[in-house]
Design a protein around this motif. Structure first.
Motif, short mmCIF file in Angstrom:
data_model
loop_
_atom_site.label_atom_id
_atom_site.label_comp_id
_atom_site.label_asym_id
_atom_site.label_seq_id
_atom_site.Cartn_x
_atom_site.Cartn_y
_atom_site.Cartn_z
N ILE A 65 -6.18 8.08 -12.95
CA ILE A 65 -4.76 8.08 -13.33
C ILE A 65 -3.99 7.20 -12.36
O ILE A 65 -4.00 7.43 -11.15
CB ILE A 65 -4.18 9.51 -13.30
CG1 ILE A 65 -5.04 10.47 -14.13
CG2 ILE A 65 -2.75 9.51 -13.81
CD1 ILE A 65 -4.60 11.91 -14.01
N GLY A 66 -3.37 6.16 -12.87
CA GLY A 66 -2.62 5.26 -12.00
C GLY A 66 -3.49 4.56 -10.99
O GLY A 66 -3.08 4.32 -9.86
N SER A 124 3.30 3.52 -3.56
CA SER A 124 3.39 3.36 -5.01
C SER A 124 2.36 4.18 -5.79
O SER A 124 2.30 4.09 -7.01
CB SER A 124 3.24 1.88 -5.39
OG SER A 124 2.03 1.35 -4.89
N GLY A 125 1.56 4.99 -5.11
CA GLY A 125 0.52 5.76 -5.81
C GLY A 125 1.09 6.83 -6.73
O GLY A 125 0.63 6.98 -7.86
N ALA A 126 2.08 7.59 -6.25
CA ALA A 126 2.65 8.66 -7.08
C ALA A 126 3.33 8.09 -8.32
O ALA A 126 3.14 8.59 -9.43
CB ALA A 126 3.64 9.47 -6.25
N LYS A 127 4.12 7.03 -8.15
CA LYS A 127 4.80 6.41 -9.29
C LYS A 127 3.79 5.86 -10.28
O LYS A 127 3.98 5.95 -11.51
CB LYS A 127 5.74 5.32 -8.81
CG LYS A 127 6.58 4.70 -9.92
CD LYS A 127 7.56 3.69 -9.37
CE LYS A 127 8.50 3.19 -10.47
NZ LYS A 127 7.78 2.57 -11.60
N ALA A 128 2.70 5.28 -9.77
CA ALA A 128 1.68 4.73 -10.65
C ALA A 128 1.04 5.82 -11.51
O ALA A 128 0.75 5.62 -12.70
CB ALA A 128 0.60 4.01 -9.83
N MET A 129 0.83 7.01 -10.92
CA MET A 129 0.26 8.12 -11.69
C MET A 129 1.23 8.58 -12.77
O MET A 129 0.82 8.84 -13.91
CB MET A 129 -0.10 9.27 -10.76
CG MET A 129 -1.25 8.98 -9.82
SD MET A 129 -1.75 10.42 -8.82
CE MET A 129 -2.56 11.43 -10.08
N ASP A 131 3.65 6.77 -14.18
CA ASP A 131 3.75 5.70 -15.18
C ASP A 131 2.52 5.62 -16.07
O ASP A 131 2.59 5.16 -17.21
CB ASP A 131 3.96 4.34 -14.49
CG ASP A 131 5.32 4.24 -13.82
OD1 ASP A 131 6.19 5.08 -14.11
OD2 ASP A 131 5.51 3.32 -13.00
N ASP A 132 1.38 6.11 -15.56
CA ASP A 132 0.14 6.07 -16.33
C ASP A 132 -0.08 7.34 -17.16
O ASP A 132 -1.16 7.57 -17.67
CB ASP A 132 -1.05 5.85 -15.39
CG ASP A 132 -2.31 5.40 -16.12
OD1 ASP A 132 -2.19 4.74 -17.18
OD2 ASP A 132 -3.42 5.71 -15.65
N GLY A 133 0.96 8.14 -17.29
CA GLY A 133 0.88 9.30 -18.18
C GLY A 133 0.38 10.58 -17.55
O GLY A 133 -0.20 11.43 -18.23
N LEU A 134 0.62 10.77 -16.24
CA LEU A 134 0.17 11.99 -15.57
C LEU A 134 0.64 13.24 -16.32
O LEU A 134 -0.16 14.16 -16.56
CB LEU A 134 0.70 12.02 -14.13
CG LEU A 134 0.49 13.34 -13.36
CD1 LEU A 134 -0.99 13.60 -13.13
CD2 LEU A 134 1.25 13.31 -12.04
N TYR A 135 1.92 13.26 -16.72
CA TYR A 135 2.47 14.47 -17.31
C TYR A 135 2.21 14.58 -18.81
O TYR A 135 2.71 15.50 -19.47
CB TYR A 135 3.96 14.57 -17.00
CG TYR A 135 4.19 14.80 -15.51
CD1 TYR A 135 3.50 15.82 -14.84
CD2 TYR A 135 5.06 14.01 -14.78
CE1 TYR A 135 3.67 16.03 -13.49
CE2 TYR A 135 5.25 14.23 -13.43
CZ TYR A 135 4.55 15.25 -12.79
OH TYR A 135 4.72 15.45 -11.44
#
Length: 358
Positions: A65-66, A124-129, A131-135
């Motif tokens: 993820i991300g 930028s790891g949290a934002k990448a997750m 943006d990649d559909g974590l939720y």
């Protein structure tokens, strides 16, 4: 933290006493990850190790993820959703402890959690997750919890209401000049002299333009120009790091930085304007007062005097706030402990604690 440091009479403390943690099962994987750490954006093996660990056998695991992010969901009926975050990228610091599992780069946060985030050191790891559909893969949390290692008294835990840690911005600033041979400086425009003036002037921003009550730090961590002693380079590159504890302070510092760099280039008759490339950005970590009150009461009941409810704001930075502010309007912070930190050229035992930074 040993049971002798815990307060008695707390329901949570009683549960922990009846069901103590068995950390022996994690020793081998700890040594493996510690001996083979991976830097930001290259955490493939670490992510795979976490995702396949037996501790997650009851979880629904989502990987990649991300980038190399891992999320694991443990369902326990209806009720609030809590997200626990741990980051897994390493910093390039060589360890010289002589341990048989010594690493070539040192992790800042070797923790295990339900969400393991990549690329935290670059912000930028949290934002990448997200943006990649974590939720879309895991439930939207009511509360986000995270933790961080900090140098303070061994065995202590800290958490506070409001701002816990600072926001940060990093920039790569390039100054363009006219290069040439060192024997003919009159035909050149020397970027080293320009860069030296810029460095001195930038240090005056916090000292002379920011209210002393608004804590801020501006660091020039790198200055690079040229490759040999008898050649005047055609450019200089500065890497700048800024830490702030108030949003309004950030805007003043960034405006002053741009003004100083551009005016120094103008004063030096540069033929090309400077460039500003933002390389990292971390949000402020601001804890929710209501959740912190509840968490603080629990920590005080379990850990007693080892819990500090009012630490000073740290100028360290974290990106985990992006996991909370992307979907919800509150964020929370808690803590755990370590007793030794190892770095540099010798083994040192330091007072240290883990601070939970969301």
């Amino acid at each position: 933290m040993g049971s002798q440091q815990q307060a008695t009479g707390s329901p949570v403390a009683d549960i922990l006493d009846r069901h103590p943690f068995d950390l022996a099962q994690y020793e081998d994987v700890y040594k493996q990850i510690h001996a083979h750490p991976e830097p930001s954006l290259h955490e493939a093996n670490t992510a795979s190790t976490v995702a396949k660990h037996a501790a997650l056998k009851s979880y629904k695991v989502h990987g990649s993820i991300g980038g190399h992010g891992v999320a694991a969901v443990l369902e326990n009926g209806s009720g609030p959703v809590v997200l626990l975050r741990a980051d897994m990228d390493a910093l390039p610091v060589e360890e010289e402890t002589g341990l048989n599992y010594a690493s070539k780069a040192t992790f800042t946060d070797p923790d295990d959690g339900s969400t393991t985030g990549p690329n935290e050191e670059r912000g930028s790891g949290a934002k990448a997750m997200v943006d990649d559909g974590l939720y879309k893969k895991v439930p939207v949390p009511d509360v986000v919890l995270a933790q961080h290692v900090m140098p303070s008294k061994t065995g202590t835990l800290t958490v506070k209401k409001g701002t816990m840690i600072a926001a940060a911005d990093s920039f790569r600033i390039t100054l363009f000049r006219r290069g040439g041979h060192g024997s003919m400086p009159q035909l050149c425009i020397d970027p080293v002299v320009l860069a030296a003036n810029v460095v001195i002037r930038l240090q005056g921003i916090v000292a002379r333009e920011i209210d002393p009550a608004e804590a801020a730090v501006l660091t020039i961590g790198s200055l690079q120009a040229g490759h040999t002693e008898n050649v005047i380079a055609d450019k200089a590159v500065l890497k700048v790091d800024i830490r702030i504890q108030h949003a309004q302070t950030r805007e003043r510092i960034l405006k002053a930085m741009k003004r100083i760099v551009e005016k120094e280039c103008e004063a030096s008759d540069c033929e090309k304007p400077p460039t500003f490339e933002q390389t990292r950005r971390f949000p402020l970590t601001v804890n929710d007062d209501t959740i912190i009150s509840k968490l603080g009461d629990t920590f005080a009941g379990v850990f007693g005097q080892a819990f500090d409810p009012n630490p000073s704001i740290a100028n360290a930075s974290e990106d985990v706030s992006d996991l909370a502010t992307a979907m919800i309007d509150r964020i929370v912070c808690g803590s755990s402990t370590v007793s030794t930190l190892r770095s540099g050229t010798r083994r040192r035992k330091l007072d240290g604690s883990l601070r939970i930074f969301p």
